[in-house]
Enzyme design. Structure first.
Site: not given
Ligand code: PLP
Length: 447
Positions: A161, A237, A240, A263, A403
């Site tokens: 991202h 990261d 997700q 999220k 993104c």
């Protein structure tokens, strides 16, 4: 404002649980926790919300927790003597403890941020500050792992991202160090055969746990071991993964990790940066202001220990309280059960999408080793057109580059359509999507 009444019965399909998925009754009960899921769209039907990778909907208990905080306890944290300030500080620090336990960290390893993007920027800019100073907060220079020098390099992947690309580009150019790239396989997976970009000069390896485009889970162990052999630090990261898989930062053994509340069923405006204690202590602050100081003089000041060192100014207290409630909610259901349900939805999504002639999946076509985020192309129809027609049928998907332009360019496109499922997704919603895509196709064939 359109009519948002949600008295419709929730259509969840009457089939029994799909290989580990929630059964219809469980789904109906869970969906009842989310007032927005009954909302009708422009076409008059309840919205099939298949855009949870962009942002999650909120269960009522989260909305209530935020409301209750503002109604009963609201006060400024860390600096009051009155009852409201005390209650707010307690709620704020309990929320930190809740995030810490959810990810397997200790309380002082969790820094509040605005979102995952800010978390990544804080890590990058703290490294930049230490490197420009030539020493870390513990006074170490040559032997500090957070001081970067010309000749060093930082490694990211092509699947990132932009939040995990731009901050590293920004600091690499300021420090005149190289930014290297882990490449992708034909299916868009991180290619472990290209890990030789990590060498003895690599200081940081920053990559995504799960791609927000392909949904693929990265081979964390392999990349981390390669980074460790090179003496590099690992930044993960988990934007997700944190709402879809059980997460334990100690098992993942990353040095830093970032995530966003919005999220994960929590409010917008808050996220967290996890950092190993010793590393956070070594890093200088990025933002300066109230609360993060130990002492202030007109020429110079000293700073608090982490995590407060990285939390300048008034904090998102109600958001922290709401996020903590969202994590209770997820844990009450059980992350393993959520993962199993979403896996069942992935199988249905893959089966449905792959049955449509002209659909090209961006990423792996296997339901294993991934989450329920699927990006695809349809003939040569522009994703924005697909998204708009689907919206007319009250199906909410994401369109654009998500993104992640370098990954899209790798597949020779600038945009795709992404459907993403969550713990409340029903087989019926997947059927509506598949049916909707076929309608899109017919619509454009007729023109
Ligand atoms: N990383 C990944 C993989 C994402 O999917 C996103 C958001 O979509 C981000 C980072 C940035 O998250 P936020 O915008 O909440 O900071």
């Amino acid at each position: 404002m359109p009519d948002t009444t949600h008295s419709l019965p929730v259509s969840t399909d009457s089939r029994p649980a799909l290989r580990g998925g929630f059964c219809a009754k469980e789904l109906e009960r869970l969906r009842g926790d989310y007032p927005l899921l009954g909302r009708r769209g422009r076409g008059g039907q309840p919205i099939a919300y298949l855009d949870c990778s962009a942002t999650s909907q909120k269960p009522q208990c989260v909305v209530d927790a935020v409301d209750d905080f503002y109604t009963r306890s609201n006060g400024a944290v860390h600096r009051g003597t009155h009852v409201l300030a005390d209650e707010s500080t307690d709620a704020f620090e309990q929320a930190r403890h809740r995030v810490a336990t959810f990810i397997g960290a200790e309380d002082d390893e969790v820094v509040w941020t605005k979102n995952a993007t800010e978390g990544l920027n804080i890590v990058a800019y703290a490294f930049l500050n230490a490197s420009l100073d030539g020493h870390d907060m513990l006074g170490r220079s040559d032997d500090s792992e957070v001081v970067l020098r010309p000749g060093d390099n930082i490694v990211i992947s092509r699947a990132e991202h932009h939040a995990n690309i731009i901050p590293w580009q920004m600091i690499a150019s300021r420090l005149h160090i190289e930014l290297r790239v882990i490449e992708l396989t034909d299916q868009g997976l991180l290619d472990v055969d290209t890990l030789d970009v990590i060498d003895e000069h690599t200081r940081i390896v920053a990559f995504t746990h799960v791609s927000n485009v392909t949904g693929a889970i990265s081979p964390v162990d392999i990349i981390r071991e390669k980074a460790r052999q090179a003496g590099a630090l690992v930044v993960l990261d988990t934007c997700q993964s944190s709402a879809h898989l059980p997460i334990d930062v100690k098992t993942l053994d990353c040095d830093f990790a970032v995530m966003s509340s919005h999220k994960m069923g929590g409010p917008t405006g808050i996220g967290a940066l996890y950092g190993k204690k010793d590393l956070l202590r070594a890093l200088p602050p990025v933002l300066g202001g109230g609360d993060m100081i130990a002492d202030v003089d007109m020429k110079q000041s000293s700073y608090q220990l982490p995590p407060v060192r990285f939390e300048a100014g008034s904090q998102p207290v109600a958001q922290a309280v709401g996020w903590a409630r969202a994590l209770d909610y997820l844990d009450d259901i059980g992350m393993e059960r959520i993962e199993a349900h979403e896996h069942a939805m992935t199988e249905l999504l893959l089966e449905g999408l792959c049955s449509i002639r002209g659909v090209r999946i961006i990423g792996p076509k296997d339901a294993d080793g991934r989450i329920a985020a699927l990006s695809f192309l349809l003939d040569d129809i522009h994703p924005h057109d697909i998204g708009q027609v689907l919206d007319a049928y009250d199906i909410a998907v994401r369109v654009g580059h998500h993104c992640a332009l370098p990954l899209h360019k790798f597949f020779g496109v600038r945009a795709s359509t992404r459907a993403s499922a969550t713990l409340t997704t029903t087989p019926h919603e997947v059927e509506r999507l598949v049916d909707g895509i076929e309608k899109v196709q017919h619509f454009f064939e007729r023109r």
